[in-house]
Motif scaffolding. Sequence first.
Motif, PDB file in Angstrom:
ATOM      1  N   LEU A 148      54.070  38.914  14.914  1.00 29.13           N
ATOM      2  CA  LEU A 148      53.448  38.480  16.170  1.00 29.13           C
ATOM      3  C   LEU A 148      54.485  37.859  17.100  1.00 29.13           C
ATOM      4  O   LEU A 148      54.520  38.168  18.309  1.00 29.13           O
ATOM      5  CB  LEU A 148      52.336  37.486  15.874  1.00 29.13           C
ATOM      6  N   CYS A 149      55.344  36.995  16.552  1.00 31.77           N
ATOM      7  CA  CYS A 149      56.391  36.378  17.376  1.00 31.77           C
ATOM      8  C   CYS A 149      57.359  37.425  17.914  1.00 31.77           C
ATOM      9  O   CYS A 149      57.791  37.351  19.078  1.00 31.77           O
ATOM     10  CB  CYS A 149      57.149  35.333  16.562  1.00 31.77           C
ATOM     11  N   ALA A 150      57.699  38.399  17.071  1.00 32.23           N
ATOM     12  CA  ALA A 150      58.596  39.465  17.526  1.00 32.23           C
ATOM     13  C   ALA A 150      57.958  40.271  18.655  1.00 32.23           C
ATOM     14  O   ALA A 150      58.631  40.635  19.634  1.00 32.23           O
ATOM     15  CB  ALA A 150      58.955  40.379  16.356  1.00 32.23           C
ATOM     16  N   ALA A 151      56.662  40.545  18.539  1.00 35.64           N
ATOM     17  CA  ALA A 151      55.973  41.294  19.580  1.00 35.64           C
ATOM     18  C   ALA A 151      55.925  40.502  20.887  1.00 35.64           C
ATOM     19  O   ALA A 151      56.143  41.050  21.982  1.00 35.64           O
ATOM     20  CB  ALA A 151      54.567  41.656  19.120  1.00 35.64           C
ATOM     21  N   LEU A 152      55.637  39.209  20.790  1.00 31.64           N
ATOM     22  CA  LEU A 152      55.593  38.375  21.991  1.00 31.64           C
ATOM     23  C   LEU A 152      56.969  38.251  22.632  1.00 31.64           C
ATOM     24  O   LEU A 152      57.096  38.300  23.869  1.00 31.64           O
ATOM     25  CB  LEU A 152      55.046  36.997  21.635  1.00 31.64           C
ATOM     26  N   PHE A 153      58.002  38.115  21.802  1.00 34.08           N
ATOM     27  CA  PHE A 153      59.351  38.048  22.365  1.00 34.08           C
ATOM     28  C   PHE A 153      59.714  39.371  23.030  1.00 34.08           C
ATOM     29  O   PHE A 153      60.301  39.375  24.133  1.00 34.08           O
ATOM     30  CB  PHE A 153      60.366  37.711  21.280  1.00 34.08           C
ATOM     31  N   ALA A 154      59.399  40.472  22.365  1.00 37.37           N
ATOM     32  CA  ALA A 154      59.719  41.770  22.941  1.00 37.37           C
ATOM     33  C   ALA A 154      58.993  41.984  24.269  1.00 37.37           C
ATOM     34  O   ALA A 154      59.566  42.516  25.230  1.00 37.37           O
ATOM     35  CB  ALA A 154      59.355  42.882  21.956  1.00 37.37           C
TER      36      ALA A 154
ATOM     37  N   ALA B 271      60.505  30.813  16.558  1.00 36.96           N
ATOM     38  CA  ALA B 271      59.388  30.822  15.610  1.00 36.96           C
ATOM     39  C   ALA B 271      59.468  32.029  14.682  1.00 36.96           C
ATOM     40  O   ALA B 271      59.218  31.916  13.471  1.00 36.96           O
ATOM     41  CB  ALA B 271      58.062  30.822  16.368  1.00 36.96           C
ATOM     42  N   GLY B 272      59.820  33.182  15.219  1.00 30.38           N
ATOM     43  CA  GLY B 272      59.959  34.365  14.374  1.00 30.38           C
ATOM     44  C   GLY B 272      61.087  34.234  13.371  1.00 30.38           C
ATOM     45  O   GLY B 272      60.944  34.607  12.196  1.00 30.38           O
ATOM     46  N   LEU B 273      62.211  33.680  13.798  1.00 25.52           N
ATOM     47  CA  LEU B 273      63.336  33.500  12.876  1.00 25.52           C
ATOM     48  C   LEU B 273      63.014  32.483  11.785  1.00 25.52           C
ATOM     49  O   LEU B 273      63.424  32.648  10.629  1.00 25.52           O
ATOM     50  CB  LEU B 273      64.572  33.057  13.662  1.00 25.52           C
ATOM     51  N   LEU B 274      62.277  31.433  12.130  1.00 24.28           N
ATOM     52  CA  LEU B 274      61.883  30.459  11.119  1.00 24.28           C
ATOM     53  C   LEU B 274      60.963  31.088  10.076  1.00 24.28           C
ATOM     54  O   LEU B 274      61.085  30.806   8.873  1.00 24.28           O
ATOM     55  CB  LEU B 274      61.183  29.272  11.784  1.00 24.28           C
TER      56      LEU B 274
END
Length: 242
Positions: free
Chosen positions: A41-47, A222-225
Amino acid sequence: MTPPGPEPEPGPAAEQPRPEPQPDLPTHHRPTAPLLTFAALCAALFAATALTVSVRHGAPLAVEQAAVRWSVAHRGEPARSMAGALTVTGSGPVPYLMAVLAGLLAGRRARGRLRAVSCAVVVLAVGQAIRYGLMELIARPRPPAADWTGTAFGYAFPSGHATTSLMAAGILAWGIARRARPAVARTWCVVLALWAAGVGLTRVYLGVHWPGDVLGGWFLAAGLLALALLLEPFALRRPNRS
């Protein structure tokens, strides 16, 4: 009297098997599915945020321009000095000192603490490297320098202070959670989350970042954590004693 008979031979019930030695694994186990979902989810939001910035060639959205204009119009004292003092804690040695403290709290005995400190610092450093690479790749300009309060370097997206402070807060929250009682750990998680949010918001208030830069930094951190937590059992696994 009945003469005593021969003693019964020990049967399967009499022979108690010795328990197999348990491997020396970390004590904290987490289900992987929720972490994977959160990381995705974090990756999608960042992208999505990065794509919006890229297709507009870095040009800010109307809401971002409005946020910076509001910040410029409301920079009174002591708020400006307080924001400047808070934003300094989001970069430089402070986040790395937080990572070291997290490792010292999480580890057990000298070797375990050394391993935990090393892992915490590496996670923060890798996050910094990824953030810097993305910043150079996307190359978003910052707001006009006339609106700045203080100095800033490099491109805007994602915000380095927002990324670094949230990663440091998450790493320290992890270290506290491994040592403190759940109620104490939850309290510190709230405090650290508020600190990281405050650091990110100061970047907009001081005029050196657009709001999208801060959001991108938070999504990335957040995604990396979440990914770091997935790797924790492997990174902190102690070798089995022979």
